[in-house]
Design a protein around this motif. Structure first.
Motif, PDB file in Angstrom:
ATOM      1  N   UNK A 170     -99.604 -33.799-125.725  1.00  0.00           N
ATOM      2  CA  UNK A 170    -100.485 -33.220-126.558  1.00  0.00           C
ATOM      3  C   UNK A 170    -102.467 -33.657-126.576  1.00  0.00           C
ATOM      4  N   UNK A 171    -103.031 -32.102-126.962  1.00  0.00           N
ATOM      5  CA  UNK A 171    -105.524 -32.835-125.877  1.00  0.00           C
ATOM      6  C   UNK A 171    -105.211 -32.842-127.271  1.00  0.00           C
ATOM      7  N   UNK A 172    -106.121 -34.203-127.852  1.00  0.00           N
ATOM      8  CA  UNK A 172    -106.700 -34.456-129.123  1.00  0.00           C
ATOM      9  C   UNK A 172    -108.244 -34.752-128.902  1.00  0.00           C
ATOM     10  N   UNK A 314    -116.842 -28.877-132.158  1.00  0.00           N
ATOM     11  CA  UNK A 314    -117.300 -27.840-131.096  1.00  0.00           C
ATOM     12  C   UNK A 314    -116.349 -28.511-130.009  1.00  0.00           C
ATOM     13  N   UNK A 315    -116.203 -29.638-129.452  1.00  0.00           N
ATOM     14  CA  UNK A 315    -115.643 -30.195-128.085  1.00  0.00           C
ATOM     15  C   UNK A 315    -114.291 -29.779-128.431  1.00  0.00           C
ATOM     16  N   UNK A 316    -113.686 -29.755-129.350  1.00  0.00           N
ATOM     17  CA  UNK A 316    -111.818 -28.885-129.711  1.00  0.00           C
ATOM     18  C   UNK A 316    -112.464 -27.580-129.264  1.00  0.00           C
ATOM     19  N   UNK A 317    -113.059 -26.758-129.755  1.00  0.00           N
ATOM     20  CA  UNK A 317    -113.421 -25.094-129.130  1.00  0.00           C
ATOM     21  C   UNK A 317    -113.220 -25.021-127.583  1.00  0.00           C
ATOM     22  N   UNK A 318    -114.089 -25.730-127.160  1.00  0.00           N
ATOM     23  CA  UNK A 318    -114.744 -25.573-126.280  1.00  0.00           C
ATOM     24  C   UNK A 318    -113.491 -25.837-124.987  1.00  0.00           C
ATOM     25  N   UNK A 319    -112.654 -27.443-125.456  1.00  0.00           N
ATOM     26  CA  UNK A 319    -111.585 -27.623-124.913  1.00  0.00           C
ATOM     27  C   UNK A 319    -110.337 -26.194-124.581  1.00  0.00           C
ATOM     28  N   UNK A 320    -110.100 -26.008-125.899  1.00  0.00           N
ATOM     29  CA  UNK A 320    -109.433 -25.153-125.847  1.00  0.00           C
ATOM     30  C   UNK A 320    -109.244 -23.896-125.314  1.00  0.00           C
ATOM     31  N   UNK A 325    -108.390 -20.849-120.271  1.00  0.00           N
ATOM     32  CA  UNK A 325    -108.879 -20.303-118.719  1.00  0.00           C
ATOM     33  C   UNK A 325    -108.281 -21.036-117.394  1.00  0.00           C
ATOM     34  N   UNK A 326    -107.434 -22.224-118.006  1.00  0.00           N
ATOM     35  CA  UNK A 326    -106.732 -22.907-116.872  1.00  0.00           C
ATOM     36  C   UNK A 326    -107.061 -23.631-115.787  1.00  0.00           C
ATOM     37  N   UNK A 327    -107.900 -24.168-116.915  1.00  0.00           N
ATOM     38  CA  UNK A 327    -108.794 -25.748-116.096  1.00  0.00           C
ATOM     39  C   UNK A 327    -108.046 -26.598-116.276  1.00  0.00           C
ATOM     40  N   UNK A 328    -107.970 -27.682-115.231  1.00  0.00           N
ATOM     41  CA  UNK A 328    -107.432 -28.714-115.610  1.00  0.00           C
ATOM     42  C   UNK A 328    -107.949 -30.148-116.289  1.00  0.00           C
ATOM     43  N   UNK A 329    -107.506 -30.820-117.155  1.00  0.00           N
ATOM     44  CA  UNK A 329    -108.605 -31.633-117.786  1.00  0.00           C
ATOM     45  C   UNK A 329    -108.735 -32.273-117.324  1.00  0.00           C
ATOM     46  N   UNK A 330    -109.978 -33.676-117.372  1.00  0.00           N
ATOM     47  CA  UNK A 330    -109.482 -34.856-116.949  1.00  0.00           C
ATOM     48  C   UNK A 330    -109.073 -36.576-117.900  1.00  0.00           C
ATOM     49  N   UNK A 331    -109.245 -35.347-119.095  1.00  0.00           N
ATOM     50  CA  UNK A 331    -108.806 -36.612-120.458  1.00  0.00           C
ATOM     51  C   UNK A 331    -107.752 -35.396-121.340  1.00  0.00           C
ATOM     52  N   UNK A 332    -106.459 -36.138-121.633  1.00  0.00           N
ATOM     53  CA  UNK A 332    -106.599 -35.003-122.513  1.00  0.00           C
ATOM     54  C   UNK A 332    -106.927 -35.975-124.200  1.00  0.00           C
TER      55      UNK A 332
END
Length: 358
Positions: A170-172, A314-320, A325-332
């Motif tokens: 789960x991304x946090x 702000x980080x949470x909104x940009x991350x979600x 958009x299908x982007x791969x995150x560097x870290x969850x």
């Protein structure tokens, strides 16, 4: 009695509400009610329809499309709409405005009874059917069923400052909670305090545990063993701080300083001290955690660990949105830096405090 459905052979892309309705022996309207989280469906019928939806791997049409146009993010608060939550919302809305996205604010659970409003699958399908692009939960106690239900309808989830994470993936977004607890305690140690207590939030909360571990690490590094009766946990609430503060300060071996697990707890401890005729910081030094607007408004102003609450939002909104958009995150998991803000609620250890507290 409704018959148990057989595993379907249709592909996910061809599944419609009519398909589900025919398999379940109910109307399309009934299936639609289940998908949209409506409550006016019997428990037996709901369970049957939900099982078929899972077997067919059905997801509402809105979740089959790539994110286009203005995104719509569900922001859920699990708890009171506090100054903490307000600061996070400010950051979420600011980032949403910059991204041409909209935010719907709601609550994760009914605050009157602590119950979730509907079964996880119905809840998630209702969000997807309403056109949500993603979900952000602040300090929420999500279950694994909620996480799985959101994944089933392709809705990305980001949790801010989680109380628990039912799945490691789960991304946090949070802050350096351990470092914050360590820094607050070291600040009091540097001022000569040795009888330092801890008053924190829910024992099972991950952020509370990290802050508590920071407190313990600082004490141990100074060669001190915290008194068991001076390490208390309850809720991230003012009333919990007031109640546990009164308990701490009533004994003959009261502490000369308290590390609060959040600003609300710290302010409650300060009120407990005032009620017992003690002065902050002359007789008792107190630190908080968060640096909400209440910290600067307190009397005296509260020394606290500043979490970058707006930036976390702000980080949470940009991350979600990136996830949608299908982007791969560097870290969850993202941790933003904390910092100590020194105000008037802490002072050097004094002989007056020593004579009354040791």
């Amino acid at each position: 009695m409704l018959d148990r459905p057989h595993t379907p052979t249709r592909s996910r892309d061809k599944t419609t509400l009519a398909t589900i309705a025919a398999s379940a022996g109910v109307s399309v309207a009934t299936v639609s009610k289940v998908v949209n989280g409506r409550e006016d469906v019997s428990a037996q019928t709901r369970a049957l329809v939900e099982e078929l939806l899972v077997q067919h791997e059905y997801s509402p049409p809105t979740t089959r499309r790539a994110v286009t146009g203005s995104a719509l993010v569900e922001f859920l608060i699990d708890g009171d709409f506090s100054s903490y939550a307000t600061a996070v919302v400010d950051g979420v809305v600011e980032a949403a405005t910059a991204a041409d996205a909209a935010v719907v604010v709601g609550v994760l659970r009914d605050q009157r009874n602590g119950r979730y409003p509907s079964p996880p699958r119905s809840w998630a399908r209702g969000l997807a059917a309403a056109g949500r692009t993603g979900v952000i939960v602040v300090t929420g106690e999500l279950t694994g069923a909620h996480v799985d239900a959101l994944a089933a309808v392709n809705l990305p989830l980001v949790v801010i400052d989680p109380l628990n994470l039912p799945r490691r993936e789960v991304t946090s977004v949070g802050s350096t909670n351990f470092t914050g607890g360590l820094t607050a305690t070291n600040h009091l140690l540097a001022q000569g305090h040795r009888h330092i207590a801890w008053v924190g939030g829910p024992p099972g909360s991950q952020c509370n545990q990290a802050r508590l571990h920071g407190y313990r690490a600082a004490m141990e590094s100074a060669g001190l063993v915290p008194v068991a009766e001076h390490v208390l946990n309850s809720d991230f609430q003012y009333e919990a701080g007031r109640r546990l503060g009164a308990q701490l300060l009533a004994g003959p071996d009261r502490p000369t300083a308290v590390v609060g697990g959040c600003d609300s707890i710290a302010l409650g401890v300060m009120e407990a001290a005032r009620a017992q005729g003690l002065r902050v910081p002359d007789d008792l030094s107190v630190t908080g955690f968060d640096d909400t607007e209440l910290a600067a408004m307190a009397a005296p102003p509260l020394t606290t660990i500043r979490q970058p609450l707006r930036e976390m939002g702000r980080v949470a909104l940009r991350t979600v949105l990136r996830m949608a958009g299908g982007e791969r995150l560097d870290s969850h998991h993202v941790e933003l830096a904390t910092e100590l803000v020194v105000r008037g609620s802490t002072a050097e250890f004094s002989p007056r405090a020593r004579s009354q507290g040791q």
